[in-house]
Design a protein around this motif. Structure first.
Motif, PDB file in Angstrom:
ATOM      1  N   ALA A   1       0.819  -1.130   0.140  1.00 25.40           N
ATOM      2  CA  ALA A   1       0.194  -0.042  -0.037  1.00 25.40           C
ATOM      3  C   ALA A   1       0.996   1.145   0.107  1.00 25.40           C
ATOM      4  O   ALA A   1       1.660   1.256   0.789  1.00 25.40           O
ATOM      5  N   VAL A   2       0.904   2.061  -0.928  1.00 28.78           N
ATOM      6  CA  VAL A   2       1.551   3.401  -1.102  1.00 28.78           C
ATOM      7  C   VAL A   2       0.571   4.442  -0.647  1.00 28.78           C
ATOM      8  O   VAL A   2      -0.567   4.650  -1.150  1.00 28.78           O
ATOM      9  N   VAL A   3       1.040   5.261   0.365  1.00 29.55           N
ATOM     10  CA  VAL A   3       0.322   6.288   0.927  1.00 29.55           C
ATOM     11  C   VAL A   3       0.910   7.746   0.523  1.00 29.55           C
ATOM     12  O   VAL A   3       2.260   7.906   0.848  1.00 29.55           O
ATOM     13  N   ALA A   4       0.133   8.434   0.168  1.00 33.13           N
ATOM     14  CA  ALA A   4       0.678  10.042  -0.277  1.00 33.13           C
ATOM     15  C   ALA A   4       0.334  11.084   0.892  1.00 33.13           C
ATOM     16  O   ALA A   4      -0.871  11.112   1.465  1.00 33.13           O
ATOM     17  N   HIS A   5       1.112  11.930   1.274  1.00 32.46           N
ATOM     18  CA  HIS A   5       0.884  12.977   2.071  1.00 32.46           C
ATOM     19  C   HIS A   5       0.287  14.253   1.794  1.00 32.46           C
ATOM     20  O   HIS A   5       0.253  14.648   0.571  1.00 32.46           O
ATOM     21  N   PRO A   6      -0.115  15.072   2.639  1.00 34.86           N
ATOM     22  CA  PRO A   6      -0.984  16.221   2.261  1.00 34.86           C
ATOM     23  C   PRO A   6       0.103  17.421   1.726  1.00 34.86           C
ATOM     24  O   PRO A   6       1.447  17.181   1.699  1.00 34.86           O
ATOM     25  N   HIS A   7      -0.389  18.527   1.471  1.00 33.02           N
ATOM     26  CA  HIS A   7       0.259  19.847   0.736  1.00 33.02           C
ATOM     27  C   HIS A   7       1.681  19.857   1.405  1.00 33.02           C
ATOM     28  O   HIS A   7       1.777  20.481   2.634  1.00 33.02           O
ATOM     29  N   PRO A   8       2.669  19.899   0.354  1.00 37.02           N
ATOM     30  CA  PRO A   8       4.101  19.940   0.834  1.00 37.02           C
ATOM     31  C   PRO A   8       4.462  21.626   1.247  1.00 37.02           C
ATOM     32  O   PRO A   8       5.163  21.957   2.088  1.00 37.02           O
ATOM     33  N   LEU A   9       3.502  22.534   0.705  1.00 41.68           N
ATOM     34  CA  LEU A   9       3.775  24.110   1.060  1.00 41.68           C
ATOM     35  C   LEU A   9       3.043  24.415   2.440  1.00 41.68           C
ATOM     36  O   LEU A   9       3.217  25.573   2.636  1.00 41.68           O
ATOM     37  N   PHE A  10       2.162  23.416   2.882  1.00 47.40           N
ATOM     38  CA  PHE A  10       1.544  23.821   4.333  1.00 47.40           C
ATOM     39  C   PHE A  10       1.924  22.687   5.211  1.00 47.40           C
ATOM     40  O   PHE A  10       0.890  22.435   6.014  1.00 47.40           O
ATOM     41  N   GLY A  11       3.262  22.147   5.178  1.00 44.41           N
ATOM     42  CA  GLY A  11       3.970  21.346   6.336  1.00 44.41           C
ATOM     43  C   GLY A  11       3.381  20.008   6.268  1.00 44.41           C
ATOM     44  O   GLY A  11       3.718  19.257   6.920  1.00 44.41           O
ATOM     45  N   GLY A  12       2.909  19.497   4.830  1.00 47.71           N
ATOM     46  CA  GLY A  12       2.530  18.318   4.734  1.00 47.71           C
ATOM     47  C   GLY A  12       3.903  17.329   4.423  1.00 47.71           C
ATOM     48  O   GLY A  12       4.659  17.794   3.847  1.00 47.71           O
ATOM     49  N   THR A  13       3.860  16.366   5.264  1.00 47.01           N
ATOM     50  CA  THR A  13       5.215  15.240   5.171  1.00 47.01           C
ATOM     51  C   THR A  13       4.556  13.653   5.545  1.00 47.01           C
ATOM     52  O   THR A  13       3.414  13.543   5.618  1.00 47.01           O
ATOM     53  N   MET A  14       5.566  12.887   5.282  1.00 45.64           N
ATOM     54  CA  MET A  14       5.053  11.534   5.484  1.00 45.64           C
ATOM     55  C   MET A  14       4.620  11.092   6.791  1.00 45.64           C
ATOM     56  O   MET A  14       4.163  10.201   7.083  1.00 45.64           O
ATOM     57  N   ASP A  15       5.475  11.925   7.795  1.00 46.85           N
ATOM     58  CA  ASP A  15       5.181  11.996   9.298  1.00 46.85           C
ATOM     59  C   ASP A  15       4.026  12.569   9.674  1.00 46.85           C
ATOM     60  O   ASP A  15       3.466  12.361  10.833  1.00 46.85           O
ATOM     61  N   ASN A  16       2.965  12.922   8.888  1.00 49.54           N
ATOM     62  CA  ASN A  16       1.513  13.447   9.093  1.00 49.54           C
ATOM     63  C   ASN A  16       0.683  12.347  10.001  1.00 49.54           C
ATOM     64  O   ASN A  16       0.861  11.182   9.693  1.00 49.54           O
TER      65      ASN A  16
END
Length: 231
Positions: A32-47
């Motif tokens: 399962a590949v999981v994508a994170h939220p918006h990079p310009l608003f602090g989104g990372t894979m550690d969300n």
């Protein structure tokens, strides 16, 4: 996330992609590949929502891979408004899940990116499960989900999401007749509701015939709506 978490570094067109892989106990059902939220608003894979999705997949017997888009963390490159990020997603799938069962998931901006990766992957890969949370339909053009994947798809949205309106997600889902699971009182980041979110993902996606605006399994926790289609 746990002792089973491994740092991996697939290669993207912009350079190294920083990623984490979590393995389940026993034989894995797939990746399962999981994508994170918006990079310009602090989104990372550690969300926390991304981590919750990864935990849910691992609990269900899947290998979970989450990664930082280009320009985030140790991933090289720069923000590319979803275009390059979609290619990042496809590169991760190509290298971390080249064959076998595949699940696609994303949160917020990540669901927008995942939707376009899904549209391309579906032409040549069997997709076992799709999970979109806080789908960013208000600010981005989220790709529709192929009708044959609807029985394998879970779309979750918070009733009180003030980042992406529930109405915009229903407008995206309605022409597809795609069910949307609404969490009463839920916000965009599902604060205090991670156990519920995890349980929704762990629960198998069950096929159900189209019925307009019919709540399924009524409870104080969530409602499943079928957006009414107006031809």
């Amino acid at each position: 996330m746990n002792l089973q978490t491994q740092k991996v570094s697939p290669q993207g067109e912009a350079g190294v992609i920083e990623a984490l892989r979590d393995e389940p106990e026993g034989v894995s059902r797939g990746v399962a590949v999981v994508a994170h939220p918006h990079p310009l608003f602090g989104g990372t894979m550690d969300n926390k929502v991304v981590q919750t999705l990864a935990r849910a997949f691992v609990q269900s017997g899947w290998t979970a891979v989450r990664f930082n888009f280009r320009g985030v963390g140790a991933s090289t490159g720069a923000y590319d408004a979803g275009v390059g990020e979609t290619r990042d997603f496809l590169r991760v799938v190509e290298q971390m899940a080249p064959s076998g069962s595949l699940a696609i998931a994303g949160f917020s901006f990540g669901s927008f990116v995942a939707s376009h990766a899904l549209a391309e992957l579906h032409t040549h890969r069997a997709i076992e499960k799709v999970v979109f949370v806080g789908t960013a339909a208000q600010r981005f053009t989220v790709a529709p989900i192929a009708s044959e994947l609807h029985d394998k798809t879970l779309v979750v949205h918070g009733e009180q999401d003030d980042t992406v309106s529930l109405a915009s997600v229903m407008d995206w889902a309605r022409p597809q007749r795609l069910p949307v699971t609404v969490v009463p009182g839920g916000g965009h980041f599902f604060h205090g509701q991670f156990p519920l979110l995890k349980s929704l993902v762990v629960r198998p996606v069950q096929p159900c015939p189209f019925r307009p605006l019919l709540p399924i399994l009524p409870s104080t926790h969530f409602l499943l709506f079928y957006p009414q289609h107006h031809p």
